[in-house]
Scaffold this motif. Structure first.
Motif, PDB file in Angstrom:
ATOM      1  N   LEU A 162       0.796  -1.232   0.000  1.00 24.69           N
ATOM      2  CA  LEU A 162       0.000   0.000   0.000  1.00 24.69           C
ATOM      3  C   LEU A 162       0.826   1.279   0.000  1.00 24.69           C
ATOM      4  N   LYS A 163       1.988   1.274   0.615  1.00 24.17           N
ATOM      5  CA  LYS A 163       2.747   2.519   0.732  1.00 24.17           C
ATOM      6  C   LYS A 163       3.225   3.049  -0.618  1.00 24.17           C
ATOM      7  N   TYR A 164       3.200   2.188  -1.634  1.00 20.70           N
ATOM      8  CA  TYR A 164       3.644   2.624  -2.963  1.00 20.70           C
ATOM      9  C   TYR A 164       2.511   3.235  -3.795  1.00 20.70           C
ATOM     10  N   TRP A 165       1.278   3.179  -3.292  1.00 22.96           N
ATOM     11  CA  TRP A 165       0.140   3.605  -4.096  1.00 22.96           C
ATOM     12  C   TRP A 165      -0.620   4.730  -3.407  1.00 22.96           C
ATOM     13  N   PRO A 166      -1.284   5.574  -4.183  1.00 30.27           N
ATOM     14  CA  PRO A 166      -2.098   6.630  -3.574  1.00 30.27           C
ATOM     15  C   PRO A 166      -3.348   6.034  -2.924  1.00 30.27           C
ATOM     16  N   SER A 167      -3.788   6.659  -1.857  1.00 30.85           N
ATOM     17  CA  SER A 167      -5.033   6.228  -1.216  1.00 30.85           C
ATOM     18  C   SER A 167      -6.215   6.750  -2.025  1.00 30.85           C
ATOM     19  N   ARG A 168      -7.400   6.273  -1.660  1.00 30.37           N
ATOM     20  CA  ARG A 168      -8.604   6.738  -2.347  1.00 30.37           C
ATOM     21  C   ARG A 168      -8.798   8.244  -2.154  1.00 30.37           C
ATOM     22  N   SER A 169      -8.537   8.727  -0.946  1.00 30.98           N
ATOM     23  CA  SER A 169      -8.699  10.161  -0.681  1.00 30.98           C
ATOM     24  C   SER A 169      -7.690  10.980  -1.482  1.00 30.98           C
ATOM     25  N   GLU A 170      -6.488  10.461  -1.648  1.00 29.03           N
ATOM     26  CA  GLU A 170      -5.484  11.174  -2.443  1.00 29.03           C
ATOM     27  C   GLU A 170      -5.869  11.206  -3.924  1.00 29.03           C
ATOM     28  N   LEU A 171      -6.455  10.117  -4.382  1.00 31.57           N
ATOM     29  CA  LEU A 171      -6.918  10.096  -5.776  1.00 31.57           C
ATOM     30  C   LEU A 171      -7.999  11.147  -6.015  1.00 31.57           C
ATOM     31  N   ILE A 172      -8.948  11.215  -5.095  1.00 30.49           N
ATOM     32  CA  ILE A 172     -10.040  12.164  -5.255  1.00 30.49           C
ATOM     33  C   ILE A 172      -9.534  13.602  -5.108  1.00 30.49           C
ATOM     34  N   SER A 173      -8.589  13.826  -4.223  1.00 24.87           N
ATOM     35  CA  SER A 173      -7.974  15.156  -4.096  1.00 24.87           C
ATOM     36  C   SER A 173      -7.297  15.560  -5.394  1.00 24.87           C
ATOM     37  N   ALA A 174      -6.679  14.568  -6.048  1.00 26.26           N
ATOM     38  CA  ALA A 174      -6.016  14.845  -7.330  1.00 26.26           C
ATOM     39  C   ALA A 174      -7.035  15.235  -8.391  1.00 26.26           C
ATOM     40  N   VAL A 175      -8.230  14.617  -8.339  1.00 29.80           N
ATOM     41  CA  VAL A 175      -9.290  14.999  -9.275  1.00 29.80           C
ATOM     42  C   VAL A 175      -9.635  16.473  -9.095  1.00 29.80           C
ATOM     43  N   ALA A 176      -9.776  16.902  -7.849  1.00 25.67           N
ATOM     44  CA  ALA A 176     -10.095  18.299  -7.564  1.00 25.67           C
ATOM     45  C   ALA A 176      -8.987  19.227  -8.049  1.00 25.67           C
ATOM     46  N   ASN A 177      -7.743  18.884  -7.741  1.00 23.43           N
ATOM     47  CA  ASN A 177      -6.614  19.728  -8.155  1.00 23.43           C
ATOM     48  C   ASN A 177      -6.468  19.767  -9.667  1.00 23.43           C
ATOM     49  N   PHE A 178      -6.655  18.603 -10.291  1.00 23.08           N
ATOM     50  CA  PHE A 178      -6.549  18.520 -11.746  1.00 23.08           C
ATOM     51  C   PHE A 178      -7.613  19.399 -12.408  1.00 23.08           C
ATOM     52  N   GLU A 179      -8.838  19.291 -11.915  1.00 16.68           N
ATOM     53  CA  GLU A 179      -9.940  20.063 -12.501  1.00 16.68           C
ATOM     54  C   GLU A 179      -9.725  21.556 -12.292  1.00 16.68           C
ATOM     55  N   GLU A 180      -9.258  21.926 -11.118  1.00 17.88           N
ATOM     56  CA  GLU A 180      -9.098  23.345 -10.786  1.00 17.88           C
ATOM     57  C   GLU A 180      -8.025  24.019 -11.636  1.00 17.88           C
ATOM     58  N   THR A 181      -7.015  23.265 -12.034  1.00 11.33           N
ATOM     59  CA  THR A 181      -5.910  23.859 -12.804  1.00 11.33           C
ATOM     60  C   THR A 181      -6.106  23.796 -14.321  1.00 11.33           C
ATOM     61  N   GLN A 182      -7.217  23.212 -14.760  1.00  9.04           N
ATOM     62  CA  GLN A 182      -7.455  23.140 -16.194  1.00  9.04           C
ATOM     63  C   GLN A 182      -7.772  24.526 -16.759  1.00  9.04           C
ATOM     64  N   PRO A 183      -7.223  24.863 -17.929  1.00 15.36           N
ATOM     65  CA  PRO A 183      -7.546  26.159 -18.537  1.00 15.36           C
ATOM     66  C   PRO A 183      -8.996  26.192 -19.001  1.00 15.36           C
ATOM     67  N   SER A 184      -9.506  27.373 -19.239  1.00 15.94           N
ATOM     68  CA  SER A 184     -10.881  27.507 -19.721  1.00 15.94           C
ATOM     69  C   SER A 184     -11.016  26.818 -21.070  1.00 15.94           C
ATOM     70  N   PRO A 185     -12.136  26.153 -21.313  1.00 16.69           N
ATOM     71  CA  PRO A 185     -12.316  25.464 -22.596  1.00 16.69           C
ATOM     72  C   PRO A 185     -12.418  26.448 -23.754  1.00 16.69           C
ATOM     73  N   ARG A 186     -11.995  26.005 -24.929  1.00 14.96           N
ATOM     74  CA  ARG A 186     -12.073  26.825 -26.134  1.00 14.96           C
ATOM     75  C   ARG A 186     -13.120  26.231 -27.059  1.00 14.96           C
ATOM     76  N   HIS A 187     -13.904  27.110 -27.669  1.00 14.32           N
ATOM     77  CA  HIS A 187     -14.935  26.645 -28.593  1.00 14.32           C
ATOM     78  C   HIS A 187     -14.325  26.395 -29.960  1.00 14.32           C
ATOM     79  N   CYS A 188     -14.842  25.392 -30.681  1.00 16.32           N
ATOM     80  CA  CYS A 188     -14.284  25.019 -31.978  1.00 16.32           C
ATOM     81  C   CYS A 188     -14.626  26.028 -33.072  1.00 16.32           C
TER      82      CYS A 188
END
Length: 263
Positions: A162-188
């Motif tokens: 287990l120490k080599y892998w992210p926990s479930r809470s860390e995975l979900i935190s990464a989802v939040a951080n990933f989403e928050e840092t995404q640039p604004s979408p561009r229209h085609c």
């Protein structure tokens, strides 16, 4: 005029013969029927690029008239209703992003608290859910995962505890951080200043129509129709009523206000 008119008719007839439905058929038919009203833009095209045919001559010059005509009937997508719809969808996407971040952070907090309780309360789960179990459940019904990935991932989980892998809470935190840092979408289709601008009858049409000539899409770079020619295109393509017709002066005002004076 007849040269450009023949181009449009050839494309329209070709698609009808092949029974390929195009949503732009009505616009193309209107351009043919009202070709007299498009004399100016047709003339400006021929004056700029000559009587060139996409099946003759050397690229890219031989395709400029054709691609620009295609751009004209495709500009039907720049009508007011589509811009309003795009703005509403952009607003929803921004709201969803904020909600996803907020919910993910709350869920990560709950998962972390759950883990702490299991570690200190004396209670334990019948089976500790490892990260590969989570991925297995998420990939249920995914034949490609089952066939090509599942066993390889399981072999890794057997090698590293287990120490080599992210926990479930860390995975979900990464989802939040990933989403928050995404640039604004561009229209085609619409540039940012159309999506973020104020609503108008055809301002957005002019901006979006002009911007296409600066993109890497095969259109002649930096080409611009005159203000009067753009007005004629708007009136025919959007089939505007007589009391709401665009004028060359109105197009000039839009271009001047938005720093596009090439028309």
């Amino acid at each position: 005029m007849n040269f450009c008119k023949a181009f449009i008719k050839r494309e329209l007839d070709d698609h009808k013969e092949k029974q390929i439905w195009m949503s732009y058929w009505p616009v193309m038919e209107r351009m043919i029927e009202r070709a007299d009203e498009l004399r100016l833009p047709f003339r400006e095209l021929v004056e700029a690029f000559g009587y060139s045919d996409m099946y003759e001559g050397c690229p890219p010059d031989n395709a400029y008239i054709w691609l620009t005509l295609e751009h004209i009937w495709g500009s039907f997508d720049f009508r007011k209703e589509d811009v309003i719809k795009a703005r509403e969808e952009f607003k929803e996407l921004k709201a969803l992003k904020d909600e996803i971040v907020e919910l993910a952070l709350k869920l990560a907090e709950k998962l972390q608290r759950q883990s702490e309780q299991y570690e200190t309360s004396g209670f334990s789960k019948p089976e500790y859910q490892f990260i590969d179990d989570l991925i297995e459940q998420a990939s249920e019904g995914n034949y490609l995962y089952k066939t090509h990935v599942s066993e390889k991932l399981k072999s890794l989980t057997y090698q590293y505890d287990l120490k080599y892998w992210p926990s479930r809470s860390e995975l979900i935190s990464a989802v939040a951080n990933f989403e928050e840092t995404q640039p604004s979408p561009r229209h085609c289709q619409f540039p940012d200043h159309v999506i973020n601008g104020r609503q108008s009858d055809f301002k957005d049409f002019v901006i979006a129509f002009d911007d296409k000539f600066d993109e890497l899409n095969g259109l002649p770079t930096n080409f611009r129709f005159s203000n009067n020619a753009i007005a004629d295109i708007i009136n025919v393509v959007l089939d505007l009523p007589s009391d709401k017709l665009a004028s060359g002066d109105a197009v000039r005002n839009v271009r001047s206000k938005h720093g596009n004076l090439k028309g």
